[in-house]
Design an enzyme around this catalytic site. Structure first.
Site, short mmCIF file in Angstrom:
data_model
loop_
_atom_site.label_atom_id
_atom_site.label_comp_id
_atom_site.label_asym_id
_atom_site.label_seq_id
_atom_site.Cartn_x
_atom_site.Cartn_y
_atom_site.Cartn_z
N ARG A 101 9.97 13.33 94.41
CA ARG A 101 11.13 13.03 94.23
C ARG A 101 12.22 13.09 95.44
O ARG A 101 11.95 13.98 96.52
CB ARG A 101 12.37 14.06 92.91
CG ARG A 101 13.67 14.09 93.32
CD ARG A 101 14.51 14.79 92.63
NE ARG A 101 14.38 14.37 91.12
CZ ARG A 101 14.76 14.89 89.98
NH1 ARG A 101 16.40 15.55 90.51
NH2 ARG A 101 15.26 14.11 89.11
N HIS A 128 14.15 6.08 87.84
CA HIS A 128 13.87 7.12 87.33
C HIS A 128 13.00 6.96 86.25
O HIS A 128 13.49 6.99 85.13
CB HIS A 128 15.19 7.26 87.16
CG HIS A 128 14.97 9.08 87.19
ND1 HIS A 128 13.80 9.48 86.95
CD2 HIS A 128 16.19 10.32 86.95
CE1 HIS A 128 14.09 11.41 86.43
NE2 HIS A 128 16.18 11.54 86.48
N GLN A 131 12.50 9.00 83.74
CA GLN A 131 13.57 8.97 82.67
C GLN A 131 13.75 8.24 81.37
O GLN A 131 13.83 8.91 80.16
CB GLN A 131 15.35 9.55 83.82
CG GLN A 131 16.70 9.93 82.84
CD GLN A 131 16.68 11.02 81.59
OE1 GLN A 131 16.40 11.42 83.14
NE2 GLN A 131 17.07 11.63 80.75
N ASP A 221 26.13 7.79 82.66
CA ASP A 221 25.84 8.94 83.82
C ASP A 221 26.76 9.09 84.55
O ASP A 221 27.64 8.80 84.75
CB ASP A 221 24.71 8.08 84.80
CG ASP A 221 23.48 8.99 85.39
OD1 ASP A 221 23.59 10.54 85.16
OD2 ASP A 221 22.75 8.89 86.26
N CYS A 261 21.66 11.57 81.14
CA CYS A 261 20.60 12.05 81.08
C CYS A 261 20.55 13.12 81.71
O CYS A 261 19.37 14.22 82.21
CB CYS A 261 20.18 11.50 82.33
SG CYS A 261 21.50 10.80 83.72
N ARG A 289 11.34 15.02 78.03
CA ARG A 289 11.53 14.84 79.30
C ARG A 289 9.29 15.25 79.36
O ARG A 289 8.94 14.88 79.77
CB ARG A 289 11.74 15.31 80.14
CG ARG A 289 13.90 14.85 80.57
CD ARG A 289 13.52 13.51 80.50
NE ARG A 289 12.71 13.26 81.89
CZ ARG A 289 13.45 13.86 83.10
NH1 ARG A 289 14.10 13.95 83.59
NH2 ARG A 289 12.76 13.43 84.44
N1 CP Z 1 17.65 13.98 84.35
C1 CP Z 1 16.62 14.79 85.59
O1 CP Z 1 15.98 13.81 85.65
O2 CP Z 1 17.52 15.83 85.46
P1 CP Z 1 17.26 16.64 87.17
O3 CP Z 1 17.54 16.50 88.22
O4 CP Z 1 18.05 18.21 86.54
O5 CP Z 1 16.00 16.69 87.38
N1 NVA Z 2 21.96 8.92 88.72
C1 NVA Z 2 21.98 10.81 88.56
C2 NVA Z 2 20.58 11.19 88.43
C3 NVA Z 2 20.39 12.01 88.14
C4 NVA Z 2 19.28 12.82 87.44
C5 NVA Z 2 20.76 11.00 90.07
O1 NVA Z 2 20.75 10.52 90.77
O2 NVA Z 2 21.68 11.51 90.72
#
Ligand code: CP
Ligand code: NVA
Length: 306
Positions: A101, A128, A131, A221, A261, A289
């Site tokens: 990430r 993502h 997700q 989101d 999400c 997930r």
């Molecule tokens: N939805 C998601 O990816 O959550 P986290 O940021 O907690 O991993």
């Molecule tokens: N769009 C959000 C998703 C988090 C899971 C972010 O990137 O922060």
């Protein structure tokens, strides 16, 4: 070697195969069976941004499959102590798969370019994919096959929206987006969609009521994603009319589900009454997930199917 950086990396049969493996593993777990399909395998997690769902669901899923995981802290020095290429070449000699990430998308693509093992994108500013796959798996489980009714995305044209658009195209689920103009998909991503999923039925509007009218799912989101905190106030003003509240949900069909999400900023993009209401399937999404990512790990590491 298989990587999962964006959903452009997967064909429709590959997505269906991952869903099939995930479903088998989910059913087995429901019956109390944990199959050690990845015994002795090691997964490294390299996270530059916070995470609850992605990190824990990958780690728990790997443990259930008999493998182990290492969550690397900042002391490992991604992009700071040595070149990204050296980092990837060295780390990938110790582990079987890397989940990353990162703030910038090109860091994940570069890790994949230099790693001797598969790399899975656990979220970047651009995409993502895990997700979106879990979300589509959730919708499949809920509705069975998809018809002509769309998934309605309400809000920012962000990483999750981009991955869903690719996934919707691959699985032939129409998508309608209600997004303020400055936050809609940019021309370069629209070109990617035309190239990768020419079959995608995508409608873009600035009217949330119109977007949800025929939807099977209303998805939102956060208005400011991780890394966009400095823009939060400006975005709050732009996205105010795009809040998913009871009034907006009343314009959607009664069988439409609400999706997010997570993490959510309650009172901003969604109200408590919607996220805690009877149409919300956000906890099922979060649970899935893990099942879906177990499917990805088995598919990537055991070379299963297409
Ligand atoms: N939805 C998601 O990816 O959550 P986290 O940021 O907690 O991993
Ligand atoms: N769009 C959000 C998703 C988090 C899971 C972010 O990137 O922060």
């Amino acid at each position: 070697m298989r990587h999962l950086i964006t959903l452009a990396d997967l064909t429709t049969p590959q997505i269906e195969r991952i869903f099939q493996i995930a479903r088998q593993l989910e059913d087995a777990l429901d019956q109390g069976r944990r199959q050690p399909l990845l015994a002795g395998r090691v997964m490294a997690l390299v996270f530059e941004k916070p995470s609850l769902r992605t990190r824990v669901s990958f780690e728990a899923g790997m443990a259930q499959l008999g493998g182990s995981s290492l969550a690397l802290g900042s002391e490992a020095g991604l992009g700071t102590r040595e070149s990204l290429a050296d980092f990837a070449r060295v780390l990938s000699q110790y582990v079987d798969v890397i989940v990353a990430r990162t703030k910038r998308h090109d860091v994940v693509t570069n890790l994949a370019r230099h790693a001797a093992c598969p790399v899975i994108n656990g979220l970047t500013d651009y995409a993502h994919p895990c997700q979106a796959l879990a979300d589509l798996y959730t919708l499949r489980g809920w509705f069975g096959t998809f018809g002509s009714r769309p998934l309605a995305w309400i809000g920012d044209g962000n990483n999750v929206a981009r991955s869903l658009a690719l996934g919707c195209g691959k699985l032939r689920l129409p998508m309608v987006m209600a997004t303020p103009e400055p936050y809609q998909f940019d021309p370069s991503f629209l070109e990617t969609l035309r190239r990768e999923v020419p079959q995608l039925e995508l409608t873009v509007t600035t009217d949330p009521g119109e977007a949800v009218r025929d939807a099977i799912a209303v998805y939102t989101d956060v208005w400011a994603s991780m890394g966009q905190e400095a823009e939060a106030e400006k975005r709050r003003r732009a996205f105010g009319p795009y809040q998913v509240n009871a009034e907006l949900m009343s314009r959607a069909p009664r069988d439409a589900v609400f999706m997010h999400c997570l993490p959510a900023r309650r009172g901003e993009e969604v109200t408590d009454e919607v996220i805690d209401g009877p149409q919300s399937i956000v906890l099922r999404q979060a649970a899935n997930r893990m099942h879906l990512q177990k499917g990805i790990l088995v598919w990537i590491l055991n070379g299963e199917g297409p």
